[in-house]
Design a protein around this motif. Sequence first.
Motif, PDB file in Angstrom:
ATOM      1  N   GLU A 437      65.619  -3.091  -2.838  1.00  0.00           N
ATOM      2  CA  GLU A 437      66.009  -1.772  -2.337  1.00  0.00           C
ATOM      3  C   GLU A 437      66.222  -0.833  -3.526  1.00  0.00           C
ATOM      4  O   GLU A 437      66.925  -1.168  -4.475  1.00  0.00           O
ATOM      5  CB  GLU A 437      67.297  -1.879  -1.516  1.00  0.00           C
ATOM      6  CG  GLU A 437      67.722  -0.560  -0.894  1.00  0.00           C
ATOM      7  CD  GLU A 437      68.961  -0.706  -0.037  1.00  0.00           C
ATOM      8  OE1 GLU A 437      69.524   0.329   0.377  1.00  0.00           O
ATOM      9  OE2 GLU A 437      69.376  -1.858   0.218  1.00  0.00           O
ATOM     10  N   VAL A 438      65.607   0.323  -3.458  1.00  0.00           N
ATOM     11  CA  VAL A 438      65.729   1.294  -4.551  1.00  0.00           C
ATOM     12  C   VAL A 438      67.181   1.741  -4.673  1.00  0.00           C
ATOM     13  O   VAL A 438      67.773   2.246  -3.717  1.00  0.00           O
ATOM     14  CB  VAL A 438      64.815   2.515  -4.319  1.00  0.00           C
ATOM     15  CG1 VAL A 438      65.062   3.577  -5.386  1.00  0.00           C
ATOM     16  CG2 VAL A 438      63.352   2.087  -4.321  1.00  0.00           C
ATOM     17  N   SER A 439      67.766   1.538  -5.854  1.00  0.00           N
ATOM     18  CA  SER A 439      69.164   1.907  -6.079  1.00  0.00           C
ATOM     19  C   SER A 439      69.304   2.502  -7.470  1.00  0.00           C
ATOM     20  O   SER A 439      68.335   2.629  -8.220  1.00  0.00           O
ATOM     21  CB  SER A 439      70.069   0.679  -5.954  1.00  0.00           C
ATOM     22  OG  SER A 439      69.850  -0.209  -7.050  1.00  0.00           O
ATOM     23  N   ASN A 440      70.529   2.862  -7.822  1.00  0.00           N
ATOM     24  CA  ASN A 440      70.787   3.457  -9.144  1.00  0.00           C
ATOM     25  C   ASN A 440      71.171   2.406 -10.181  1.00  0.00           C
ATOM     26  O   ASN A 440      71.630   2.757 -11.266  1.00  0.00           O
ATOM     27  CB  ASN A 440      71.864   4.531  -9.053  1.00  0.00           C
ATOM     28  CG  ASN A 440      73.214   3.971  -8.621  1.00  0.00           C
ATOM     29  OD1 ASN A 440      73.331   2.796  -8.291  1.00  0.00           O
ATOM     30  ND2 ASN A 440      74.224   4.831  -8.614  1.00  0.00           N
ATOM     31  N   ALA A 441      70.976   1.114  -9.854  1.00  0.00           N
ATOM     32  CA  ALA A 441      71.374   0.030 -10.763  1.00  0.00           C
ATOM     33  C   ALA A 441      70.150  -0.605 -11.417  1.00  0.00           C
ATOM     34  O   ALA A 441      69.176  -0.963 -10.750  1.00  0.00           O
ATOM     35  CB  ALA A 441      72.164  -1.025 -10.001  1.00  0.00           C
ATOM     36  N   PHE A 442      70.215  -0.748 -12.733  1.00  0.00           N
ATOM     37  CA  PHE A 442      69.175  -1.454 -13.490  1.00  0.00           C
ATOM     38  C   PHE A 442      69.579  -2.926 -13.491  1.00  0.00           C
ATOM     39  O   PHE A 442      70.261  -3.418 -14.380  1.00  0.00           O
ATOM     40  CB  PHE A 442      69.099  -0.908 -14.919  1.00  0.00           C
ATOM     41  CG  PHE A 442      67.813  -1.223 -15.640  1.00  0.00           C
ATOM     42  CD1 PHE A 442      67.376  -2.530 -15.806  1.00  0.00           C
ATOM     43  CD2 PHE A 442      67.037  -0.203 -16.167  1.00  0.00           C
ATOM     44  CE1 PHE A 442      66.197  -2.825 -16.477  1.00  0.00           C
ATOM     45  CE2 PHE A 442      65.850  -0.469 -16.839  1.00  0.00           C
ATOM     46  CZ  PHE A 442      65.425  -1.779 -16.991  1.00  0.00           C
ATOM     47  N   ASN A 443      69.140  -3.634 -12.438  1.00  0.00           N
ATOM     48  CA  ASN A 443      69.549  -5.023 -12.265  1.00  0.00           C
ATOM     49  C   ASN A 443      68.429  -5.974 -12.706  1.00  0.00           C
ATOM     50  O   ASN A 443      67.442  -5.559 -13.321  1.00  0.00           O
ATOM     51  CB  ASN A 443      69.948  -5.282 -10.804  1.00  0.00           C
ATOM     52  CG  ASN A 443      68.860  -4.838  -9.837  1.00  0.00           C
ATOM     53  OD1 ASN A 443      67.675  -4.882 -10.162  1.00  0.00           O
ATOM     54  ND2 ASN A 443      69.271  -4.407  -8.641  1.00  0.00           N
ATOM     55  N   GLU A 444      68.596  -7.231 -12.358  1.00  0.00           N
ATOM     56  CA  GLU A 444      67.614  -8.228 -12.771  1.00  0.00           C
ATOM     57  C   GLU A 444      66.238  -7.953 -12.183  1.00  0.00           C
ATOM     58  O   GLU A 444      65.216  -8.117 -12.862  1.00  0.00           O
ATOM     59  CB  GLU A 444      68.093  -9.628 -12.343  1.00  0.00           C
ATOM     60  CG  GLU A 444      67.158 -10.761 -12.781  1.00  0.00           C
ATOM     61  CD  GLU A 444      67.661 -12.125 -12.347  1.00  0.00           C
ATOM     62  OE1 GLU A 444      66.968 -13.127 -12.617  1.00  0.00           O
ATOM     63  OE2 GLU A 444      68.746 -12.194 -11.730  1.00  0.00           O
ATOM     64  N   GLN A 445      66.201  -7.503 -10.926  1.00  0.00           N
ATOM     65  CA  GLN A 445      64.909  -7.202 -10.307  1.00  0.00           C
ATOM     66  C   GLN A 445      64.212  -6.046 -11.025  1.00  0.00           C
ATOM     67  O   GLN A 445      62.991  -6.056 -11.198  1.00  0.00           O
ATOM     68  CB  GLN A 445      65.100  -6.857  -8.823  1.00  0.00           C
ATOM     69  CG  GLN A 445      65.209  -8.088  -7.920  1.00  0.00           C
ATOM     70  CD  GLN A 445      65.255  -7.695  -6.456  1.00  0.00           C
ATOM     71  OE1 GLN A 445      66.232  -7.109  -6.005  1.00  0.00           O
ATOM     72  NE2 GLN A 445      64.216  -8.015  -5.725  1.00  0.00           N
ATOM     73  N   THR A 446      65.009  -5.065 -11.440  1.00  0.00           N
ATOM     74  CA  THR A 446      64.422  -3.950 -12.181  1.00  0.00           C
ATOM     75  C   THR A 446      63.825  -4.445 -13.490  1.00  0.00           C
ATOM     76  O   THR A 446      62.698  -4.086 -13.862  1.00  0.00           O
ATOM     77  CB  THR A 446      65.475  -2.870 -12.459  1.00  0.00           C
ATOM     78  OG1 THR A 446      66.047  -2.411 -11.230  1.00  0.00           O
ATOM     79  CG2 THR A 446      64.860  -1.691 -13.201  1.00  0.00           C
ATOM     80  N   ARG A 447      64.594  -5.276 -14.200  1.00  0.00           N
ATOM     81  CA  ARG A 447      64.097  -5.801 -15.485  1.00  0.00           C
ATOM     82  C   ARG A 447      62.794  -6.567 -15.289  1.00  0.00           C
ATOM     83  O   ARG A 447      61.830  -6.395 -16.061  1.00  0.00           O
ATOM     84  CB  ARG A 447      65.155  -6.699 -16.116  1.00  0.00           C
ATOM     85  CG  ARG A 447      64.666  -7.343 -17.432  1.00  0.00           C
ATOM     86  CD  ARG A 447      65.748  -8.212 -18.048  1.00  0.00           C
ATOM     87  NE  ARG A 447      66.227  -9.230 -17.137  1.00  0.00           N
ATOM     88  CZ  ARG A 447      65.581 -10.355 -16.840  1.00  0.00           C
ATOM     89  NH1 ARG A 447      64.376 -10.604 -17.372  1.00  0.00           N
ATOM     90  NH2 ARG A 447      66.095 -11.238 -15.997  1.00  0.00           N
ATOM     91  N   GLU A 448      62.750  -7.424 -14.249  1.00  0.00           N
ATOM     92  CA  GLU A 448      61.544  -8.205 -14.008  1.00  0.00           C
ATOM     93  C   GLU A 448      60.361  -7.306 -13.647  1.00  0.00           C
ATOM     94  O   GLU A 448      59.221  -7.553 -14.050  1.00  0.00           O
ATOM     95  CB  GLU A 448      61.800  -9.215 -12.893  1.00  0.00           C
ATOM     96  CG  GLU A 448      62.782 -10.319 -13.303  1.00  0.00           C
ATOM     97  CD  GLU A 448      63.137 -11.244 -12.143  1.00  0.00           C
ATOM     98  OE1 GLU A 448      62.764 -10.894 -10.981  1.00  0.00           O
ATOM     99  OE2 GLU A 448      63.783 -12.287 -12.375  1.00  0.00           O
ATOM    100  N   ALA A 449      60.643  -6.233 -12.876  1.00  0.00           N
ATOM    101  CA  ALA A 449      59.591  -5.290 -12.506  1.00  0.00           C
ATOM    102  C   ALA A 449      59.071  -4.565 -13.747  1.00  0.00           C
ATOM    103  O   ALA A 449      57.858  -4.361 -13.905  1.00  0.00           O
ATOM    104  CB  ALA A 449      60.107  -4.287 -11.482  1.00  0.00           C
ATOM    105  N   VAL A 450      59.980  -4.183 -14.643  1.00  0.00           N
ATOM    106  CA  VAL A 450      59.581  -3.522 -15.886  1.00  0.00           C
ATOM    107  C   VAL A 450      58.734  -4.459 -16.733  1.00  0.00           C
ATOM    108  O   VAL A 450      57.705  -4.050 -17.309  1.00  0.00           O
ATOM    109  CB  VAL A 450      60.818  -3.039 -16.665  1.00  0.00           C
ATOM    110  CG1 VAL A 450      60.416  -2.541 -18.059  1.00  0.00           C
ATOM    111  CG2 VAL A 450      61.540  -1.945 -15.906  1.00  0.00           C
ATOM    112  N   GLU A 451      59.136  -5.717 -16.821  1.00  0.00           N
ATOM    113  CA  GLU A 451      58.372  -6.687 -17.611  1.00  0.00           C
ATOM    114  C   GLU A 451      56.956  -6.856 -17.044  1.00  0.00           C
ATOM    115  O   GLU A 451      55.978  -6.931 -17.797  1.00  0.00           O
ATOM    116  CB  GLU A 451      59.098  -8.027 -17.637  1.00  0.00           C
ATOM    117  CG  GLU A 451      60.376  -8.007 -18.479  1.00  0.00           C
ATOM    118  CD  GLU A 451      61.162  -9.310 -18.370  1.00  0.00           C
ATOM    119  OE1 GLU A 451      60.823 -10.128 -17.475  1.00  0.00           O
ATOM    120  OE2 GLU A 451      62.108  -9.499 -19.147  1.00  0.00           O
TER     121      GLU A 451
END
Length: 498
Positions: A437-451
């Motif tokens: 879910e799109v949120s304002n938190a740079f969480n683990e899922q965000t990091r994996e998506a960036v990678e």
Amino acid sequence: MYQEPDENRQTKKISLSLYIGSLLTVLVIGIIGTALALDFVGQDSATEEQNSTETTTTAPGSEESTLNDSFQPVQELYDILMTQYLEEIESGVLIEGALEGMADSIGDPYTEFLDEVESSSMDEDIQGSFEGIGAEVMKEGDLVRIVSPIAGSPAEEAGLLPNDYIVEVDGESVADLSISEAVALIRGPQGTEVDLLIRRGESDFTVTLTRDSIPVESVRFELDEDHPSIGYVHITNFNIPTYEEVVDAIEELQEMGAEQFVFDVRGNPGGLLNSAIEISNIFVEDGEPIMQSQGRGEEPFIYRANSDDLGNFKLDSPSVLLIDGGSASASEILAGAMSQSSDIPLIGTTTFGKGTIQNVLPLTSNGEIKFTAGRWLTPNGDWINEEGIQPDIEVEMPEYQSFLIISQEETYQEGDVSEEVENINAILDALGYDVGEVSNAFNEQTREAVESFQADRGLSTDGIVQDATARELIDALRELIDANDTQYEQAVEFLLNN
């Protein structure tokens, strides 16, 4: 410049003939301008009697007496400041301030006093190439509103959009600046940088742009890759050569096999009035109305299609016109003519809504006054000012078109929480990377998506958004937008099915 036929000149007051070639565009920040045609009207030199220092007697209650009484407080204030202010003042500073204040007092964003530097800057805008960031702007309250970035300009490359607002230029607020003063800050030599604080919706962000020199490019065209019988003509502004460029584009596309046409004035902020009339004449049968103009105290004057005066090239092939919120003034004249006089469908979103005509006249001393001299109406007599022209088929662009720019100077990584991170998550989601879910938190899922994104783009896979990763994300988003032009797709579908 186009002039009215002789038989029409007798029925029309001189003011309209003065502004037939006047400004239909909002001010350019430094690059292009949709070339501004200025009909300068020379002013008679003052007579010896006017220059004389002799005292004359004015009858009480006369028009001249009333005028003198009205200007007496101005003279008194001038005298007080010149003789009693703590420090010595140059008279020209006070006079220029009075002229600026008089123009500003009207409350019209298109009326302003132009000093010698600003006048020269405006003159440069009609010459061919310009140095700056490439966006059309207007003053709106305490902010500078971007009407449209110019195609291929630093402003467009940076992702600036119509209806973005400039809050600060290199840290200086634009709140108390005139539009010309703000433009002067934004302009600058090719290769230099300028920092803009941009407001989009409720979010503020800073973007650094490198100024460039960009030649005027009025028309771009090509055949549709999937449907080569459809020609695409993008009109980016209305300059002196634009009519010939449009005719050449249509003829070349016809030679290539085009039988139907998509014309596009999205993001086109306007330009020359008679350029808009000439191009409208391509689509409107002789004798039918193109537009109407109305000066102070005058009845509307109707401009009609006329092959003898406006060009004999006509197009009757099936066509549509793309419009959006960045389509202003001259673009709206064309849209009104094509829609109301030729039944050509308009596709997209509601246009900007600029229904006034500006003129520029020189003053006795250095400087000029740019002022609203009239209004223009559609063929049916509609005044679209501040309302715009609605499309026949409304099509919005994808939501991700309005996502914010990612700052390349900042670092975003796991654990961060901010609006900027929410924007990054939204971009990754639009690009097809799983952030949950799109949120304002740079969480683990965000990091994996960036990678995953970094690996796909050949970048170092550290899961951090900065520098090259931020730039690549914006480039990928721009590619996505270009590949999903829902308005153009609707135009092609309409032509194929009608």
